[in-house]
Design an enzyme around this catalytic site. Structure first.
Site, PDB file in Angstrom:
ATOM      1  N   TYR A 142      -0.932  -5.106   4.743  1.00 10.63           N
ATOM      2  CA  TYR A 142      -0.079  -4.690   5.344  1.00 10.63           C
ATOM      3  C   TYR A 142       0.505  -6.509   5.266  1.00 10.63           C
ATOM      4  O   TYR A 142       0.560  -7.162   5.971  1.00 10.63           O
ATOM      5  CB  TYR A 142      -0.180  -5.455   7.200  1.00 10.63           C
TER       6      TYR A 142
ATOM      7  N   CYS B 158      12.770 -21.125   5.091  1.00 10.01           N
ATOM      8  CA  CYS B 158      13.656 -22.050   5.939  1.00 10.01           C
ATOM      9  C   CYS B 158      13.406 -21.937   7.716  1.00 10.01           C
ATOM     10  O   CYS B 158      14.148 -21.169   8.349  1.00 10.01           O
ATOM     11  CB  CYS B 158      15.183 -21.944   5.385  1.00 10.01           C
TER      12      CYS B 158
ATOM     13  N   GLU C 171      -8.228   7.861  10.926  1.00  8.91           N
ATOM     14  CA  GLU C 171      -7.079   7.470  10.418  1.00  8.91           C
ATOM     15  C   GLU C 171      -6.797   6.280   9.559  1.00  8.91           C
ATOM     16  O   GLU C 171      -5.902   5.326   9.996  1.00  8.91           O
ATOM     17  CB  GLU C 171      -5.472   7.270  11.035  1.00  8.91           C
ATOM     18  N   PRO C 172      -7.217   5.212   8.968  1.00 12.03           N
ATOM     19  CA  PRO C 172      -8.298   4.402   8.586  1.00 12.03           C
ATOM     20  C   PRO C 172      -6.954   3.651   7.893  1.00 12.03           C
ATOM     21  O   PRO C 172      -6.603   4.210   6.717  1.00 12.03           O
ATOM     22  CB  PRO C 172      -9.508   4.131   8.407  1.00 12.03           C
ATOM     23  N   GLY C 173      -6.429   2.298   7.622  1.00 11.45           N
ATOM     24  CA  GLY C 173      -5.282   1.670   6.778  1.00 11.45           C
ATOM     25  C   GLY C 173      -6.363   0.413   6.773  1.00 11.45           C
ATOM     26  O   GLY C 173      -6.765   0.287   5.307  1.00 11.45           O
ATOM     27  N   ARG C 174      -5.851  -0.273   7.572  1.00  4.30           N
ATOM     28  CA  ARG C 174      -6.070  -1.523   7.387  1.00  4.30           C
ATOM     29  C   ARG C 174      -7.816  -1.629   6.267  1.00  4.30           C
ATOM     30  O   ARG C 174      -8.176  -2.319   5.402  1.00  4.30           O
ATOM     31  CB  ARG C 174      -6.337  -2.546   8.331  1.00  4.30           C
TER      32      ARG C 174
ATOM     33  N   ARG D  88       1.887 -11.493   8.171  1.00  2.00           N
ATOM     34  CA  ARG D  88       1.028 -11.588   9.518  1.00  2.00           C
ATOM     35  C   ARG D  88       1.522 -12.071  10.017  1.00  2.00           C
ATOM     36  O   ARG D  88       0.951 -12.711  11.572  1.00  2.00           O
ATOM     37  CB  ARG D  88       0.002 -10.837   8.586  1.00  2.00           C
TER      38      ARG D  88
HETATM   39  N1  LLP Z   1      -3.014   5.571  12.116  1.00  2.00           N
HETATM   40  C1  LLP Z   1      -1.739   5.311  12.995  1.00  2.00           C
HETATM   41  C2  LLP Z   1      -0.682   6.344  14.101  1.00  2.00           C
HETATM   42  C3  LLP Z   1      -1.162   4.202  12.963  1.00  2.00           C
HETATM   43  O1  LLP Z   1       0.185   3.711  14.179  1.00  2.00           O
HETATM   44  C4  LLP Z   1      -1.742   3.416  12.153  1.00  2.00           C
HETATM   45  C5  LLP Z   1      -1.270   2.073  12.203  1.00  2.00           C
HETATM   46  C6  LLP Z   1      -2.909   3.449  11.204  1.00  2.00           C
HETATM   47  C7  LLP Z   1      -3.451   4.680  11.946  1.00  2.00           C
HETATM   48  C8  LLP Z   1      -4.068   1.910  10.542  1.00  2.00           C
HETATM   49  O2  LLP Z   1      -4.398   1.474  11.762  1.00  2.00           O
HETATM   50  P1  LLP Z   1      -5.151  -0.043  10.936  1.00  2.00           P
HETATM   51  O3  LLP Z   1      -6.349   1.238  10.416  1.00  2.00           O
HETATM   52  O4  LLP Z   1      -4.679   0.016   9.794  1.00  2.00           O
HETATM   53  O5  LLP Z   1      -5.705  -0.888  11.944  1.00  2.00           O
HETATM   54  N2  LLP Z   1       1.117  -3.875  10.765  1.00  2.00           N
HETATM   55  C9  LLP Z   1       0.258  -4.836  11.504  1.00  2.00           C
HETATM   56  C10 LLP Z   1      -0.501  -3.648  12.331  1.00  2.00           C
HETATM   57  C11 LLP Z   1       0.498  -2.061  12.274  1.00  2.00           C
HETATM   58  C12 LLP Z   1      -1.172  -1.208  12.437  1.00  2.00           C
HETATM   59  C13 LLP Z   1       0.251  -0.260  12.469  1.00  2.00           C
HETATM   60  N3  LLP Z   1       0.133   1.581  12.420  1.00  2.00           N
HETATM   61  C14 LLP Z   1      -0.619  -5.553  11.022  1.00  2.00           C
HETATM   62  O6  LLP Z   1      -0.588  -6.626   9.805  1.00  2.00           O
HETATM   63  O7  LLP Z   1      -1.957  -6.580  11.458  1.00  2.00           O
END
Ligand code: LLP
Length: 390
Positions: free
Chosen positions: A347, A320, A252-255, A291
């Site tokens: 994000y 502000c 489940e990669p996002g970032r 962030r």
């Molecule tokens: N799977 C689940 C269940 C999650 O909660 C998340 C992220 C991901 C996958 C993806 O994680 P990643 O690969 O993107 O690290 N807003 C924060 C990051 C919050 C992550 C929330 N959950 C930031 O800007 O650093």
């Protein structure tokens, strides 16, 4: 170009996603892109074209994933507080699995499936009890976290799954948190997941998938992180060693899929010098990129019109709040021009707000060296109108 604007490199993110896909070799798998990182349709479609599915955490994200053309069997849904309406939507869309995070949710899923006259496919999200070296706000796998089912309650959870003919337990997942700079905590959680899988299989039940979550870090200019394929190849080796590589391996990669491929472009409004302190005021603020304010994150800030120059100036936004501060950067005494805030593809826009009466930024998509699509800012007058009508 109007500023502030997010600018995305579609070719870069497609290449990154393809490299990650290639790292699976012939293994059955699903790269469930965590749509929360960046929900832009153009980006979700580009990643889907490179082979990804989606991990969604709301009805809205599920609609975006389906609307972008992702097949339901390539979508999983996570989240600790899915509403009945969201569970109905997931069941009605026949997604691959609802990743259940509590026994209470499991009972609700069974009730919703019964009402729909369907069988809901689910995975149990395990709380792996793994603490990571990251910001406390994004550590999700430790025992005090609200996420996942405690290991001590898994036996009971499976019993409840088996007691409901409307439920089909097909997988086990975990997610330790975000911004991992090291593969070890990921593998530690993977081992917990595999123990749960082995216990389940030993009871004579079958499973279709394992999901070790996302969380792969990126290099924001300070500390390097392993490339996403390193997480996949090491986890695959673990699956093979356990003889469980016939299961579909879900990540489940996002970032890591979008972060490095976006910049936030802002205009310098003015500089300010006082009592030996130096600030560069820009027209992007914490409402555009929260962030730094929320996690103390530092993104590189670079001048677009000239090479960066010493000395360092503190780059701040117009909002502000003293936390509206992007840190010190080598911009030199530049009273005008454009800056790029780097690694803002994840994000960034998704966490933006209209605080201080500031319109959401535009989004610009680039491929082959040309702008292929622009999502315009809704603009100030739209904001004024809505607030006056409120
Ligand atoms: N799977 C689940 C269940 C999650 O909660 C998340 C992220 C991901 C996958 C993806 O994680 P990643 O690969 O993107 O690290 N807003 C924060 C990051 C919050 C992550 C929330 N959950 C930031 O800007 O650093």
């Amino acid at each position: 170009m109007g500023t502030p604007a997010y600018v995305y490199d579609l070719d870069g993110l497609s290449a990154g996603a393809r490299a990650l896909e290639a790292s699976f070799g012939a293994a059955p798998h699903l790269t469930a892109y965590a749509v929360k990182a960046n929900t832009a349709g153009t980006i979700v479609r580009a990643l889907a074209a490179a082979g990804t599915g989606a991990d969604v955490v709301s009805g809205g994200e599920l609609e975006v994933a389906l609307g972008a053309g992702i097949a339901p069997r390539d979508i999983v849904m996570s989240g600790v507080g899915k509403t009945d309406a969201e569970l109905d939507q997931a069941i009605g869309s026949d997604i691959y699995a609802v990743q259940v995070e509590s026994v209470e949710e499991l009972e609700r899923l069974a009730a919703r499936a019964r009402a729909a006259g369907k069988r809901a496919r689910l995975g149990l999200r395990v709380k792996p009890g793994v603490m990571i070296d990251s910001h406390a706000h994004v550590a999700t796998g430790h025992d005090a976290a609200k996420f996942g089912i405690a290991r001590s309650e898994l036996g009971m959870a499976w019993e409840r799954v088996d007691a409901h003919p409307e439920l089909l337990g097909v997988g086990v997942s975990a997610h330790v948190g975000s911004m991992l700079r090291d593969v070890d905590p990921y593998l530690a959680a993977a081992r917990v997941v595999l123990d749960v899988v082995k216990t389940r299989l030993a009871s004579g039940r079958s499973l279709e998938y394992v999901d070790f979550g996302g969380g792969y870090g990126i290099d924001y200019g300070g500390a390097p992180a392993p490339a996403p394929p390193a997480f996949v190849t090491q986890a695959l080796a673990l699956l093979r060693a356990e003889g469980l590589d016939a299961l579909r391996f879900v990540i489940e990669p996002g970032r890591s899929l979008v972060g490095p491929y976006g910049v936030l472009v802002a205009r310098i409004v003015q500089t300010k010098q006082s009592e030996g302190r130096r600030w560069t005021m820009i027209d992007a603020g914490m409402n555009d990129l929260v962030r730094p304010a929320l996690y103390g994150a530092k993104h590189r800030v670079e001048l677009l019109h000239a090479a960066p120059a010493e000395p360092e100036w503190r780059v701040v936004g117009p909002v502000c709040e003293s936390s509206d501060d992007f840190g010190a950067h080598p911009l030199g005494p530049a009273p005008s021009g454009l800056v790029a805030i780097r690694d803002a593809g994840a994000y960034g826009f998704v966490l933006a707000s209209e605080y201080n009466g500031r319109a959401l930024a535009a989004e610009v998509f680039v491929s082959g060296g040309a702008v292929t699509h622009v999502s315009a800012s809704p603009g100030r007058s739209a904001w004024v109108k809505r607030r006056l009508e409120a």
